[in-house]
Design an enzyme around this catalytic site. Structure first.
Site, PDB file in Angstrom:
ATOM      1  N   LYS A 153       0.860  -1.186   0.000  1.00 38.04           N
ATOM      2  CA  LYS A 153       0.000   0.000   0.000  1.00 38.04           C
ATOM      3  C   LYS A 153       0.887   1.223   0.000  1.00 38.04           C
ATOM      4  CE  LYS A 153      -4.228   0.037   0.708  1.00 38.04           C
ATOM      5  NZ  LYS A 153      -5.269  -0.315  -0.178  1.00 38.04           N
TER       6      LYS A 153
HETATM    7  N1  GLU Z   1      -6.998  -0.069  -3.254  1.00 40.99           N
HETATM    8  C1  GLU Z   1      -7.835  -1.204  -3.514  1.00 40.99           C
HETATM    9  C2  GLU Z   1      -7.875  -2.121  -2.308  1.00 40.99           C
HETATM   10  O1  GLU Z   1      -7.687  -1.702  -1.202  1.00 40.99           O
HETATM   11  C3  GLU Z   1      -7.465  -1.891  -4.805  1.00 40.99           C
HETATM   12  C4  GLU Z   1      -6.050  -2.366  -4.894  1.00 40.99           C
HETATM   13  C5  GLU Z   1      -5.678  -2.887  -6.286  1.00 40.99           C
HETATM   14  O2  GLU Z   1      -6.501  -2.878  -7.172  1.00 40.99           O
HETATM   15  O3  GLU Z   1      -4.519  -3.292  -6.418  1.00 40.99           O
HETATM   16  O4  GLU Z   1      -8.192  -3.269  -2.405  1.00 40.99           O
END
Ligand code: GLU
Length: 436
Positions: free
Chosen positions: A126
């Protein structure tokens, strides 16, 4: 003299150094505690638990951006890789004032479990930038995104760590990331990021995928109880991309959307909101508080409305020990990451309110991100039906697997989902062994 030093030191301290926000820290502590609970349930070897509790890599950058007024402002950005056992790293980039290293660590860990539960070969990551997109111009946001991407170059790429949208970012930012990375490489490399516009290597259905996935999981959870989504009532807190698509897909399946809210406030109609009309209102750039076809109510009140399913799809730590006792929903399906604290979990469980956890419920986003990555690499693009059908099948299979684990271990859905996610990562680590 010492007083003078103190004052000078305080005056010189930069706001970004005071990074420990209480919320981020609480979320991180909950993530660690929940890992420990899952480890006990699956009787995990202590060495594997300690590897999975750690962060593999943390990247922090303070970078300058030229603002519209001609001045230079320093922004802080993060990228955290949790554990790379199951594949390249994957996860979103969040733009929000409350982003902190603790929050990003917790969210990276959640991504690891999420990817394992839905069986995509990724490891959790993240990132984020501490900023308030609502106070920045498009040009400033472009400056932030392109410079942050440049700083991130040593730690991300199509085979190592694939970026994606999260709170405060969307296809526009993903396009800037793809372009910046491609310019540096000297070759167009769209697979370094997902959640792009379909015109630029994005997958059809990716934008809607998180919300659609939440609705599918809601349907699966209601069906398991012998109920039907077409006869159910929903309340959605948070009306960004995720909340809007939950409302759109659930109402399409016949559910009554009783109330929704965004940062400006909520709107409630006991006969159900006209979702199509409300979405048109949002499309014109207006906020929920300006919508007059219902009774207006506050963001906190919306969480306490009687309904079949409550979908918190806004920020983390929304349902805590303070309000969990007043929740009147029969079931909660977590749309956001971490909207319930560990204390709230216990209170809701005692009250017999089922909680379907984030790492299962909102996994549709990263699932279609995976489809997008596969399409970019193979240069073979899927139809919308192909995307949506595969999303539907994979989400329902994942629901069944977690529900089965809950029965097998005699635990709640969150612990079961964690047991599955942690277990799959532990299996990969055990097989790989410790290098060197
Ligand atoms: N930010 C989204 C999540 O928390 C999507 C992450 C992604 O598509 O890699 O799942």
């Amino acid at each position: 003299m010492p007083q003078q030093v103190k004052e000078r030191r305080a005056a010189a301290a930069r706001p970004q150094d005071q990074e420990e926000t209480a919320e981020g820290r609480a979320m991180f502590d909950d993530a660690q505690m929940r890992l420990h609970t899952a480890a006990e349930v699956i009787d995990l070897e202590p060495w594997l638990e300690s590897v999975l509790a750690a962060m593999q890599m943390e990247f922090i950058t303070d970078f300058p951006v030229r603002m519209d007024n001609g001045g230079i402002q320093i922004f802080r950005g993060y990228r955290v890789h949790h554990n790379g056992a199951r594949g390249p790293f994957k996860g979103g980039i969040r733009y929000h004032p409350s982003v902190s290293i603790w929050e990003v660590r917790a969210l990276a860990m959640l991504m690891t479990w999420k990817c394992a539960i839905i069986d995509v070969p990724y490891a959790g990551a993240k990132g984020g930038v501490v900023c308030d997109p609502s106070r920045l111009s498009a040009r400033e946001l472009e400056g932030i995104t392109r410079r942050f991407t440049t700083e991130l170059t040593p730690v991300f790429g199509p085979n190592t760590d694939i970026l994606a949208p999260d709170m405060g970012t969307g296809p526009r930012e993903m396009a800037w990331i793809a372009d910046t990375y491609s310019m540096h490489q000297g070759v167009t490399t769209l697979s370094c990021v997902t959640g792009k516009y379909p015109e630029l290597g994005g997958s059809l259905g990716r934008k809607e995928a998180t919300g659609r996935g939440i609705t599918i999981i809601t349907d699966a959870a209601l069906t398991e109880r012998g109920e039907h989504i077409s006869k159910s009532s929903l309340v959605v807190q948070g009306f960004g991309n995720v909340g809007q698509n939950v409302a759109a897909t659930a109402s399409h399946m016949g559910a009554k959307i009783l109330a929704v809210s965004d940062v400006t406030g909520g709107v409630y109609n006991e006969n159900g909101l006209d979702v199509e009309h409300l979405l048109k209102h949002m499309e014109s750039g207006k906020m929920v508080a300006d919508y007059r076809e219902g009774q207006s109510l506050g963001n906190d009140e919306i969480l306490l409305l009687p309904c079949d399913v409550l979908v918190p799809a806004a920020l983390e730590n929304q349902i805590t020990e303070k309000n969990a006792g007043q929740v009147q929903a029969r079931m909660i399906v977590e749309g956001a990451n971490g909207p319930l604290t560990a204390e709230a979990d216990i209170i809701l469980q005692q009250r017999g309110i089922r909680v379907v956890p984030d790492i299962l419920a909102n996994a549709g986003g990263v699932l279609v991100s995976y489809f997008e990555w596969v399409q970019d690499i193979s240069q073979l693009f899927w139809t919308l039906d192909q995307v949506n059908d595969t999303l539907d099948k994979k989400m329902r299979l994942s629901y069944e697997m977690v529900s089965q684990a809950a029965r097998d271990y005699g635990v709640d859905m969150r612990t079961a989902a964690l047991a599955v996610g942690v277990g799959k990562n532990a299996d990969a680590l055990r097989i790989r062994g410790i290098y060197p």
